[in-house]
Scaffold this active site. Structure first.
Site, mmCIF file in Angstrom:
data_model
loop_
_atom_site.group_PDB
_atom_site.id
_atom_site.type_symbol
_atom_site.label_atom_id
_atom_site.label_comp_id
_atom_site.label_asym_id
_atom_site.label_seq_id
_atom_site.Cartn_x
_atom_site.Cartn_y
_atom_site.Cartn_z
ATOM 1 N N LYS A 1 -42.972 -57.122 49.181
ATOM 2 C CA LYS A 1 -42.529 -57.681 50.431
ATOM 3 C C LYS A 1 -41.019 -57.530 50.628
ATOM 4 O O LYS A 1 -40.491 -57.775 51.693
ATOM 5 C CB LYS A 1 -42.879 -59.180 50.470
ATOM 6 C CG LYS A 1 -44.334 -59.485 50.243
ATOM 7 C CD LYS A 1 -44.520 -61.021 50.125
ATOM 8 C CE LYS A 1 -45.568 -61.284 49.072
ATOM 9 N NZ LYS A 1 -45.674 -62.723 48.760
ATOM 10 N N GLY A 2 -40.345 -57.147 49.543
ATOM 11 C CA GLY A 2 -38.883 -57.192 49.546
ATOM 12 C C GLY A 2 -38.203 -56.322 50.586
ATOM 13 O O GLY A 2 -37.057 -56.577 50.967
ATOM 14 N N ASP A 43 -34.192 -51.063 40.160
ATOM 15 C CA ASP A 43 -33.768 -51.759 38.954
ATOM 16 C C ASP A 43 -34.032 -50.832 37.755
ATOM 17 O O ASP A 43 -33.248 -49.915 37.507
ATOM 18 C CB ASP A 43 -34.558 -53.078 38.900
ATOM 19 C CG ASP A 43 -34.114 -54.025 37.824
ATOM 20 O OD1 ASP A 43 -33.009 -54.567 37.923
ATOM 21 O OD2 ASP A 43 -34.886 -54.229 36.866
ATOM 22 N N ASP A 49 -36.381 -61.853 46.834
ATOM 23 C CA ASP A 49 -36.788 -63.221 46.491
ATOM 24 C C ASP A 49 -36.512 -63.556 45.033
ATOM 25 O O ASP A 49 -36.292 -62.684 44.196
ATOM 26 C CB ASP A 49 -38.296 -63.392 46.711
ATOM 27 C CG ASP A 49 -39.114 -62.700 45.614
ATOM 28 O OD1 ASP A 49 -38.839 -61.517 45.331
ATOM 29 O OD2 ASP A 49 -40.002 -63.337 45.024
ATOM 30 N N GLU A 52 -37.283 -49.305 50.066
ATOM 31 C CA GLU A 52 -37.337 -50.259 48.954
ATOM 32 C C GLU A 52 -36.133 -51.199 49.007
ATOM 33 O O GLU A 52 -35.060 -50.808 49.482
ATOM 34 C CB GLU A 52 -37.373 -49.457 47.638
ATOM 35 C CG GLU A 52 -37.346 -50.264 46.364
ATOM 36 C CD GLU A 52 -38.562 -51.154 46.133
ATOM 37 O OE1 GLU A 52 -38.951 -51.889 47.051
ATOM 38 O OE2 GLU A 52 -39.111 -51.119 45.016
ATOM 39 N N ASP A 53 -36.319 -52.402 48.522
ATOM 40 C CA ASP A 53 -35.203 -53.355 48.545
ATOM 41 C C ASP A 53 -34.162 -53.023 47.487
ATOM 42 O O ASP A 53 -32.966 -52.990 47.769
ATOM 43 C CB ASP A 53 -35.715 -54.806 48.386
ATOM 44 C CG ASP A 53 -36.642 -55.001 47.187
ATOM 45 O OD1 ASP A 53 -36.917 -54.029 46.444
ATOM 46 O OD2 ASP A 53 -37.119 -56.135 46.998
ATOM 47 N N ARG A 85 -36.111 -65.212 50.704
ATOM 48 C CA ARG A 85 -36.228 -63.927 51.413
ATOM 49 C C ARG A 85 -35.587 -63.963 52.793
ATOM 50 O O ARG A 85 -35.098 -62.943 53.287
ATOM 51 C CB ARG A 85 -37.707 -63.546 51.582
ATOM 52 C CG ARG A 85 -38.426 -63.182 50.291
ATOM 53 C CD ARG A 85 -39.753 -62.514 50.624
ATOM 54 N NE ARG A 85 -40.681 -62.489 49.505
ATOM 55 C CZ ARG A 85 -40.669 -61.582 48.532
ATOM 56 N NH1 ARG A 85 -39.776 -60.625 48.543
ATOM 57 N NH2 ARG A 85 -41.558 -61.623 47.560
ATOM 58 N N VAL A 119 -30.052 -60.903 42.532
ATOM 59 C CA VAL A 119 -29.685 -61.197 43.921
ATOM 60 C C VAL A 119 -30.914 -61.588 44.750
ATOM 61 O O VAL A 119 -32.036 -61.168 44.462
ATOM 62 C CB VAL A 119 -28.978 -59.989 44.579
ATOM 63 C CG1 VAL A 119 -27.591 -59.809 44.009
ATOM 64 C CG2 VAL A 119 -29.793 -58.712 44.426
HETATM 65 P P1 IMP Z 1 -38.024 -51.520 39.089
HETATM 66 O O1 IMP Z 1 -39.359 -50.882 38.975
HETATM 67 O O2 IMP Z 1 -37.604 -52.151 37.776
HETATM 68 O O3 IMP Z 1 -36.956 -50.619 39.631
HETATM 69 O O4 IMP Z 1 -38.236 -52.771 40.022
HETATM 70 C C1 IMP Z 1 -37.711 -52.912 41.269
HETATM 71 C C2 IMP Z 1 -38.247 -54.193 41.842
HETATM 72 O O5 IMP Z 1 -37.832 -55.317 41.049
HETATM 73 C C3 IMP Z 1 -37.697 -54.462 43.217
HETATM 74 O O6 IMP Z 1 -38.524 -53.941 44.209
HETATM 75 C C4 IMP Z 1 -37.664 -55.976 43.279
HETATM 76 O O7 IMP Z 1 -38.915 -56.477 43.731
HETATM 77 C C5 IMP Z 1 -37.464 -56.412 41.853
HETATM 78 N N1 IMP Z 1 -36.053 -56.769 41.585
HETATM 79 C C6 IMP Z 1 -35.208 -56.120 40.754
HETATM 80 N N2 IMP Z 1 -34.005 -56.700 40.737
HETATM 81 C C7 IMP Z 1 -34.065 -57.735 41.589
HETATM 82 C C8 IMP Z 1 -33.115 -58.737 42.025
HETATM 83 O O8 IMP Z 1 -31.940 -58.786 41.619
HETATM 84 N N3 IMP Z 1 -33.573 -59.635 42.926
HETATM 85 C C9 IMP Z 1 -34.849 -59.643 43.400
HETATM 86 N N4 IMP Z 1 -35.762 -58.729 43.029
HETATM 87 C C10 IMP Z 1 -35.382 -57.785 42.129
HETATM 88 MG MG MG Z 2 -39.847 -54.838 45.531
#
Ligand code: IMP
Ligand code: MG
Length: 186
Positions: free
Chosen positions: A49-50, A110, A166, A106-107, A172, A160
């Site tokens: 949902k981000g 990470d 969230d 994408e939000d 959100r 964040v």
């Molecule tokens: P990745 O697969 O580890 O790159 O995950 C990315 C997802 O982790 C994002 O779409 C977010 O939903 C979540 N995420 C990573 N860092 C944060 C943060 O600082 N705040 C909120 N959600 C985060």
């Molecule tokens: Mg996400």
């Protein structure tokens, strides 16, 4: 009305509303530049949902025609710890994916696992192209080799919230990106 000010949970505002607006405008302009043919289908694929706030603002600023759709994947539980596998919870159901340029919205990137997985998945399905626009990027957290095509802002390794992001489904709707007070993420 309950007396609760959600802003009090925020340690500091990292990206204020006006800055977000100019970041999103810059990405929209880049997209208009990079997808110049209005007769080719461009699909903005929001990851629930981000991405919803970013996607809503971005699509209003893009001048060329776009279609929208959503997928939902899980990579995080309810808190801040990254889990290692990506699961598709809501898939993209389209018959004619071969003529689609897909831009994943994408939000935040990470570990990079979600986007690496989704990019491969959509290319395997036969999309004409697959790129990604991420509002935020935490390069220091990367666990796999992945870089988004459009990045709003690189940030340091802080958790964040706001503008779609969230913590345990809260925050959100905040209009800015802020850092949660440390004691609230424990
Ligand atoms: P990745 O697969 O580890 O790159 O995950 C990315 C997802 O982790 C994002 O779409 C977010 O939903 C979540 N995420 C990573 N860092 C944060 C943060 O600082 N705040 C909120 N959600 C985060
Ligand atoms: Mg996400």
């Amino acid at each position: 009305m309950v007396k609760y000010n959600i802003n009090n949970d925020i340690d500091f505002v990292m990206i204020p509303e006006e800055k977000l607006d100019s970041i999103v405008q810059r990405i929209a302009d880049d997209i208009d530049r990079d997808y110049p043919d209005p007769h080719k289908k461009l699909l903005l694929l929001g990851i629930l949902k981000g991405s919803v706030v970013f996607m809503g603002d971005l699509m209003k600023k893009i001048k060329r025609p776009v279609e929208i759709d959503f997928m939902k994947v899980s990579s995080y539980g309810s808190g801040t710890a990254s889990t290692k596998t990506v699961n598709i919870i809501l898939d993209l159901h389209r018959a004619d994916i071969a003529d689609l340029d897909i831009l994943i919205i994408e939000d935040i990137i990470d570990s990079g696992r979600t986007m690496l997985y989704l990019t491969k998945y959509l290319k395997n399905k036969g999309a004409a192209s697959v790129r990604c626009a991420a509002l935020l990027d935490k390069p220091s957290r990367r666990e796999v080799d992945y870089n988004a095509d459009y990045v709003g802002c690189e940030i340091e390794d802080k958790f964040v919230v706001g503008y779609g992001l969230d913590f345990a489904e809260k925050y959100r709707a905040l209009p800015y990106v802020g850092v949660l007070k440390d004691e609230l993420t424990k």
